[in-house]
Motif scaffolding. Structure first.
Motif, mmCIF file in Angstrom:
data_model
loop_
_atom_site.group_PDB
_atom_site.id
_atom_site.type_symbol
_atom_site.label_atom_id
_atom_site.label_comp_id
_atom_site.label_asym_id
_atom_site.label_seq_id
_atom_site.Cartn_x
_atom_site.Cartn_y
_atom_site.Cartn_z
ATOM 1 N N GLU A 63 0.816 -1.213 0.000
ATOM 2 C CA GLU A 63 0.000 0.000 0.000
ATOM 3 C C GLU A 63 0.853 1.268 0.000
ATOM 4 O O GLU A 63 0.345 2.367 -0.272
ATOM 5 C CB GLU A 63 -0.941 0.007 1.209
ATOM 6 C CG GLU A 63 -0.274 0.136 2.558
ATOM 7 C CD GLU A 63 0.170 -1.195 3.163
ATOM 8 O OE1 GLU A 63 0.320 -1.254 4.403
ATOM 9 O OE2 GLU A 63 0.367 -2.160 2.396
ATOM 10 N N LEU A 64 2.139 1.129 0.266
ATOM 11 C CA LEU A 64 3.054 2.273 0.257
ATOM 12 C C LEU A 64 3.735 2.461 -1.096
ATOM 13 O O LEU A 64 4.465 3.452 -1.287
ATOM 14 C CB LEU A 64 4.131 2.101 1.335
ATOM 15 C CG LEU A 64 3.657 1.873 2.776
ATOM 16 C CD1 LEU A 64 4.865 1.717 3.700
ATOM 17 C CD2 LEU A 64 2.767 3.007 3.256
ATOM 18 N N LEU A 123 12.649 7.283 2.440
ATOM 19 C CA LEU A 123 12.405 6.975 1.033
ATOM 20 C C LEU A 123 11.337 5.912 0.834
ATOM 21 O O LEU A 123 10.520 6.014 -0.085
ATOM 22 C CB LEU A 123 13.711 6.514 0.369
ATOM 23 C CG LEU A 123 13.661 6.256 -1.135
ATOM 24 C CD1 LEU A 123 13.206 7.496 -1.900
ATOM 25 C CD2 LEU A 123 15.034 5.797 -1.642
ATOM 26 N N PHE A 124 11.316 4.896 1.692
ATOM 27 C CA PHE A 124 10.402 3.765 1.506
ATOM 28 C C PHE A 124 9.288 3.694 2.547
ATOM 29 O O PHE A 124 8.443 2.806 2.476
ATOM 30 C CB PHE A 124 11.199 2.457 1.513
ATOM 31 C CG PHE A 124 12.230 2.375 0.425
ATOM 32 C CD1 PHE A 124 11.846 2.260 -0.906
ATOM 33 C CD2 PHE A 124 13.579 2.437 0.718
ATOM 34 C CE1 PHE A 124 12.791 2.195 -1.922
ATOM 35 C CE2 PHE A 124 14.539 2.379 -0.282
ATOM 36 C CZ PHE A 124 14.148 2.257 -1.614
ATOM 37 N N GLY A 125 9.289 4.594 3.505
ATOM 38 C CA GLY A 125 8.245 4.608 4.525
ATOM 39 C C GLY A 125 8.493 3.626 5.633
ATOM 40 O O GLY A 125 8.692 3.983 6.792
ATOM 41 N N ARG A 163 2.865 10.887 6.260
ATOM 42 C CA ARG A 163 1.884 10.702 7.324
ATOM 43 C C ARG A 163 0.530 10.184 6.820
ATOM 44 O O ARG A 163 -0.027 9.248 7.422
ATOM 45 C CB ARG A 163 1.705 11.995 8.123
ATOM 46 C CG ARG A 163 0.728 11.845 9.279
ATOM 47 C CD ARG A 163 0.816 12.992 10.260
ATOM 48 N NE ARG A 163 2.007 12.905 11.079
ATOM 49 C CZ ARG A 163 2.278 13.753 12.061
ATOM 50 N NH1 ARG A 163 1.482 14.779 12.307
ATOM 51 N NH2 ARG A 163 3.360 13.587 12.796
ATOM 52 N N PRO A 164 -0.035 10.716 5.731
ATOM 53 C CA PRO A 164 -1.366 10.244 5.304
ATOM 54 C C PRO A 164 -1.407 8.775 4.884
ATOM 55 O O PRO A 164 -2.456 8.135 4.974
ATOM 56 C CB PRO A 164 -1.700 11.161 4.119
ATOM 57 C CG PRO A 164 -0.828 12.355 4.282
ATOM 58 C CD PRO A 164 0.430 11.832 4.892
ATOM 59 N N VAL A 165 -0.281 8.235 4.409
ATOM 60 C CA VAL A 165 -0.286 6.841 3.948
ATOM 61 C C VAL A 165 0.353 5.884 4.946
ATOM 62 O O VAL A 165 -0.023 4.710 5.030
ATOM 63 C CB VAL A 165 0.418 6.698 2.579
ATOM 64 C CG1 VAL A 165 -0.396 7.373 1.495
ATOM 65 C CG2 VAL A 165 1.828 7.278 2.614
ATOM 66 N N LEU A 166 1.318 6.394 5.705
ATOM 67 C CA LEU A 166 2.047 5.523 6.625
ATOM 68 C C LEU A 166 1.283 5.282 7.919
ATOM 69 O O LEU A 166 1.316 4.176 8.473
ATOM 70 C CB LEU A 166 3.424 6.119 6.916
ATOM 71 C CG LEU A 166 4.433 5.240 7.663
ATOM 72 C CD1 LEU A 166 4.606 3.900 6.970
ATOM 73 C CD2 LEU A 166 5.781 5.969 7.768
ATOM 74 N N ALA A 212 9.924 9.333 13.919
ATOM 75 C CA ALA A 212 8.661 9.195 14.640
ATOM 76 C C ALA A 212 7.645 10.195 14.104
ATOM 77 O O ALA A 212 6.435 9.938 14.108
ATOM 78 C CB ALA A 212 8.881 9.407 16.129
ATOM 79 N N ALA A 213 8.128 11.347 13.609
ATOM 80 C CA ALA A 213 7.240 12.379 13.078
ATOM 81 C C ALA A 213 6.610 11.979 11.745
ATOM 82 O O ALA A 213 5.607 12.571 11.340
ATOM 83 C CB ALA A 213 8.009 13.693 12.911
ATOM 84 N N LEU A 214 7.168 10.980 11.067
ATOM 85 C CA LEU A 214 6.602 10.551 9.788
ATOM 86 C C LEU A 214 5.251 9.877 9.967
ATOM 87 O O LEU A 214 4.438 9.857 9.042
ATOM 88 C CB LEU A 214 7.557 9.589 9.068
ATOM 89 C CG LEU A 214 8.921 10.142 8.653
ATOM 90 C CD1 LEU A 214 9.715 9.074 7.923
ATOM 91 C CD2 LEU A 214 8.781 11.395 7.803
ATOM 92 N N ALA A 215 5.016 9.305 11.140
ATOM 93 C CA ALA A 215 3.736 8.635 11.398
ATOM 94 C C ALA A 215 3.609 8.342 12.885
ATOM 95 O O ALA A 215 4.531 7.811 13.499
ATOM 96 C CB ALA A 215 3.633 7.326 10.610
#
Length: 246
Positions: free
Chosen positions: A29-30, A114-116, A146-149, A169-172
Motif C-alpha cells: 500500500e506504500l 524513502l520507503f516509509g 503521514r497520510p499513507v504511513l 517518529a514524526a513521519l507517522a
C-alpha cells in the motif's frame, strides 16, 4: 510484535540482490508513494549542486548523490544489512542464528524517509535522504508520509515497540506504541538523556527482542527480555520505558 527502528545516514555499499523491485516489498500500500519519491530523488541526482543543497551535503559527499542517481539500477541488500552505524552494530544481525534471523526479519521494521517502512526481508539499494528533510515538489517528507504511513501502521494489532528517533517518529504516529528512551544515571542518582550511546542501547534492546525464543506480547514481556539481556529497563508509564545506563 513489531519493533520500529530508526534508519541510519550511513549505508553499506553494493549488494548482490536484483535491482529495486517495489512489487517484491512488504506493505504494498506504500508503493505509490515509494515510486514517486524514488523517481524524484533519482531525478534530483542529475543536478549535483542542487542535490547537495537539498540534501544538506558537502561537496565531499558527492558519492551519496551518485548513489541516488542509480536507485532503480543499483544492486540491493536486505534492509537489516543495508543500514550501518552504532545501532546496527549493536543489533549485529550477521551473528544471529538462522532461526533468530528469521525472527528478526519478522519482528523488526525500519522507518525510512524513502520507503516509509521496510522489513528485514525487503531488499533495497543504498540511498541518501533524511526524514526531517524535503524534496522539491513534495514539501516535507512528514507531510508526504503521514497520510499513507499512519494507516499502514495502525493495522499492527500486536505489541509495537517504538525505537525511532524524533524525525522518523514524526513521519507517522503509532497510537498505543511502547516508547523507549535512554537515560544515564550518575553516582548521585541524577539522570540525563543519553546522546551517542542511546543508539547502542536501543540496538541491544532490538537484538534481545528479535532473538527472544518466545515472541514478547506485552510490556511485561519486554521488561523480562531486557533483563535477561542484561539491560536495566524501567517502566515510566503504562506505555513508556526507560533504559537506564549507570
Amino acid at each position: 510484535m513489531l519493533v520500529l527502528l530508526p534508519p541510519s545516514e550511513t549505508k553499506a555499499a553494493g549488494g548482490d540482490g536484483a535491482p529495486l523491485g517495489l512489487t517484491r516489498m512488504s506493505h504494498p500500500e506504500l508503493n505509490g508513494t515509494r515510486h514517486e519519491l524514488v523517481d524524484a530523488l533519482s531525478t534530483l541526482a542529475t543536478d549535483v549542486p542542487k542535490s547537495l543543497d537539498v540534501l544538506g551535503l558537502s561537496e565531499r559527499q558527492v558519492e551519496e548523490v551518485q548513489r541516488n542517481a542509480q536507485l532503480w539500477s543499483a544492486p540491493t541488500r536486505p534492509a537489516l544489512e543495508r543500514y550501518t552505524g552504532v545501532l546496527y552494530d549493536a543489533l549485529d544481525v550477521g551473528s544471529l542464528e538462522p532461526a533468530e534471523r528469521k525472527q528478526a526479519d519478522a519482528r523488526l521494521a525500519v522507518a525510512s524517509a524513502l520507503f516509509g517502512l521496510v522489513r528485514g526481508t525487503d531488499s533495497i539499494p543504498a540511498y541518501r535522504l533524511s526524514g526531517g528533510g524535503s524534496l522539491p515538489g513534495f514539501g516535507t517528507l512528514r507531510s508526504v508520509w503521514r497520510p499513507v504511513l499512519e494507516p499502514a501502521l495502525a493495522e499492527a494489532d500486536d505489541l509495537v515497540v517504538d525505537l525511532r528517533s524524533g524525525a522518523y517518529a514524526a513521519l507517522a504516529k503509532v497510537p498505543g506504541a511502547v516508547s523507549v528512551r535512554v537515560l544515564s544515571e550518575d553516582a548521585s542518582g541524577k539522570r540525563k538523556v543519553v546522546s551517542h550511546h542511546n543508539k547502542s542501547h536501543k540496538g541491544r534492546l532490538a537484538r534481545a527482542l528479535a532473538s527472544a525464543p518466545e515472541e514478547p506480547a506485552s510490556v511485561e514481556d519486554v521488561l523480562d527480555v531486557a533483563a535477561d539481556a542484561g539491560l536495566d529497563v524501567e517502566r515510566e508509564a503504562d506505555r513508556a520505558l526507560c533504559v537506564v545506563v549507570r
